[in-house]
Design an enzyme around this catalytic site. Sequence first.
Site, PDB file in Angstrom:
ATOM      1  N   LYS A  58       5.195  13.081   2.019  1.00 31.64           N
ATOM      2  CA  LYS A  58       6.440  12.620   2.758  1.00 31.64           C
ATOM      3  C   LYS A  58       7.603  13.207   2.374  1.00 31.64           C
ATOM      4  CE  LYS A  58       3.789   8.294   1.801  1.00 31.64           C
ATOM      5  NZ  LYS A  58       3.191   7.232   0.888  1.00 31.64           N
ATOM      6  N   GLN A 102       4.957   4.614  -4.361  1.00 34.87           N
ATOM      7  CA  GLN A 102       3.675   4.884  -3.883  1.00 34.87           C
ATOM      8  C   GLN A 102       2.451   4.061  -4.658  1.00 34.87           C
ATOM      9  OE1 GLN A 102       3.007   7.548  -1.642  1.00 34.87           O
ATOM     10  NE2 GLN A 102       0.771   6.767  -1.996  1.00 34.87           N
ATOM     11  N   ASP A 125       8.388   0.832   4.191  1.00 27.38           N
ATOM     12  CA  ASP A 125       6.967   0.671   4.159  1.00 27.38           C
ATOM     13  C   ASP A 125       6.516  -0.727   5.006  1.00 27.38           C
ATOM     14  OD1 ASP A 125       5.476   2.749   3.470  1.00 27.38           O
ATOM     15  OD2 ASP A 125       5.443   2.301   1.300  1.00 27.38           O
TER      16      ASP A 125
END
Length: 302
Positions: A58, A102, A125
């Site tokens: 990422k 994460q 997200d």
Amino acid sequence: MTGSGMAKVIDGKMLAARLRGEIADGVAALKAESGVTPALAVILVGENPASVSYVTAKERACAEAGIASREIRLPASAAEEELLSHIAALNADPAIHGILVQLPLPKGFDEKKVIDAISPEKDVDGFTPVNVGRMLIGERCFLPCTPHGIIKLIEFAGVDVRGRHAVVIGRSNIVGKPVAALLSRKGTDATVTLCHTGTPDVASFTRQADVVVVAAGRPGTLTGDMLKPGAVVIDVGVNRIPDATRPKGFRLVGDADFDSCAAVASAITPVPGGVGPMTITMLLWNTLESARAAALGAGASE
Ligand code: NAP
């Protein structure tokens, strides 16, 4: 969508590269117009090797698009309060446009509470209850990255799902449920059946499907005999299969049995190189959108 004997392979890498080029252009334009550099904060707790490699990927993708990234690493032994205080500081930091924690978090952390702590305006997200709710009622929001990437892949493949039957296998909060919601939105207009482990005969549904999205996390969940000729298969699964011929000792396969499905389908996404590259791409997309909204002083947008 007629059966041709061998399916077209939908190239997620190619679409991802094209979109990342557009995102990089958008980032450069935003910097030039407003002086704002989009910035993503990535929080990694513990040392789970898969999580470490996802975070690295990422951050690399951010750098390639001109997006700044700020990494916060905490040990698995960190207190939940410490994690929450980092999130609070990032929520309040005007230089940060996206916050990503994460997952999975190490044992002992309350994932729901942690996700809930992220400001919905920085939830790139699309995992917070506020964004999920906005998506379901059709308000502007950050769409969850994997489902959004799947919709983009279907469009890219030239598949018009309006009025067609889409069967989704899997009902997780991050893939199955949101992809079913997006496929059935007004304007996308697929008729959706959502299958899960409580579905007695999944094949009886997939055999009626024009599009099958499989997100079960089990290799071989979808086989060619479960498909209608000409169906389109979107394979979300990422599974490690032991393989002594590979340097790492494993290879990645999806949830669909590729060869038997490709013999019946009209189009299919490969694993790797299908859905995977799209997930990070849509994260960059959301981060740019968040930065644009911040530059305008407005709310987040799709
Ligand atoms: P998950 O949370 O484990 O959910 C799997 C879902 O599939 C559950 O709803 C489960 O049903 C259902 N299921 C499992 N086996 C089934 C079967 N034989 N028939 C019908 N339904 C079945 O997994 P996830 O997070 O959604 O991820 C799914 C897969 O996608 C994993 O392989 C994951 O690694 C991959 N993934 C890939 C990306 C990417 O970017 N490429 C992103 C996210 C996930 P129940 O609810 O009844 O248990």
